[in-house]
Design an enzyme around this catalytic site. Structure first.
Site, PDB file in Angstrom:
ATOM      1  CE1 TYR A  19       3.103   3.971 -10.979  1.00  0.00           C
ATOM      2  CE2 TYR A  19       5.310   4.050 -11.897  1.00  0.00           C
ATOM      3  CZ  TYR A  19       4.326   3.375 -11.216  1.00  0.00           C
ATOM      4  OH  TYR A  19       4.573   2.104 -10.767  1.00  0.00           O
ATOM      5  CG  HIS A  61      -0.041  -0.449 -13.114  1.00  0.00           C
ATOM      6  ND1 HIS A  61       0.179   0.901 -13.233  1.00  0.00           N
ATOM      7  CD2 HIS A  61       0.575  -0.808 -11.961  1.00  0.00           C
ATOM      8  CE1 HIS A  61       0.896   1.331 -12.205  1.00  0.00           C
ATOM      9  NE2 HIS A  61       1.135   0.311 -11.412  1.00  0.00           N
TER      10      HIS A  61
END
Length: 272
Positions: free
Chosen positions: A47, A105
């Site tokens: 992110y 992830h």
């Protein structure tokens, strides 16, 4: 705030997602959420906002033991040495001595899952993360992680909302007491304009997005991390916890099409 107990940690049922929020916007959003009472903040290496999250955590002054912070390692860093480097970087940016939950992830083809999870387990044993988990794992991948590798998986973070059926993976997870952390719980904003949800919300003097969120949080073993940059949206998500859906509401939601997946990158696993 209700919590889910899993692998020695207490996971707040409602958290703040921070995907696509960066810089000042992200920092102010996290500070606002913490001021409203949020204690579960979700971020990730990918992110590019861990530094902003870290600045907000430092400024807020909430006692560390009250916070739950999740971050994640990106697929390109799943080799053991790369995981350790990525983790060190995440921790430094977050300005923390440890995180509460560290996740793989995304699974990718050709990854050495045993080596990756062994590395995460070592970080847990060292006290650098309190728990470990996965994201975007199918039943087959969960079986490998839990049954073959015997990793102490504290959650599987997956896309889940009123428009997507996840019953198969949920059955497996429920049987093994693995919580589901729902990302995109409002179907990337689409829940807010769904006529069925709007009608249910009108009945309860609530918004359609609040109905969608409460439907998720009413389910055993499910947490949700809606992204919300504005204080008003963060408060609305908190207020959804007060909503009382009835059996008629649930029947109407069950009848909605459940085949809409909005996060499906080219490297995603075979979902079926």
């Amino acid at each position: 705030m209700d919590t889910i107990e899993t692998q020695g940690i207490s996971l707040p049922r409602l958290g703040l997602g921070t995907y696509r929020m960066q810089g000042t916007v992200c920092r102010e959003a996290v500070e606002s959420a913490l001021a409203l009472g949020y204690r579960h903040i979700d971020t990730a290496e990918m992110y590019a906002n861990e530094d902003a999250v870290g600045a907000a955590l430092a400024a807020a002054g909430v006692p560390r033991q009250e916070l739950h912070v999740t971050t994640k390692v990106w697929p390109e860093n799943l080799a053991p040495d790369a995981i350790r480097r990525a983790f060190d970087t995440s921790l430094r940016k977050l300005r923390l001595d440890f995180v509460d939950l560290y996740l793989v992830h995304w699974p990718v083809k050709g990854m050495n899952l045993p080596a990756a999870l062994d590395t995460l387990m070592a970080l847990k044993e060292q006290g650098r993360t309190r728990a470990i988990g996965v994201a975007n794992f199918t039943v087959a991948l969960l079986k490998q992680a839990v049954e073959e590798i015997k990793a102490p998986i504290a959650c599987n973070q997956i896309e889940y909302h009123v428009m997507l059926d996840q019953s198969e993976v949920m059955r497996y997870m429920a049987a093994r007491a693995i919580p589901l952390v729902a990302y995109c719980p409002l179907a990337q904003g689409r829940a807010a304009s769904d006529e069925t949800l709007i009608a249910i919300g009108r009945k309860h003097n609530a918004g359609a997005a609040q109905v969608a969120l409460k439907w998720l949080l009413d389910q055993k073993g499910v947490a949700a991390i809606p992204k919300a940059a504005r204080k008003e949206s963060q408060q609305a998500n908190l207020d959804a916890l007060k909503l009382q859906l009835d059996d008629e509401d649930r029947k109407l939601i069950a009848a909605l099409p459940k085949d809409r997946r909005f996060v499906n990158p080219g490297f995603a696993p075979d979902w079926d």
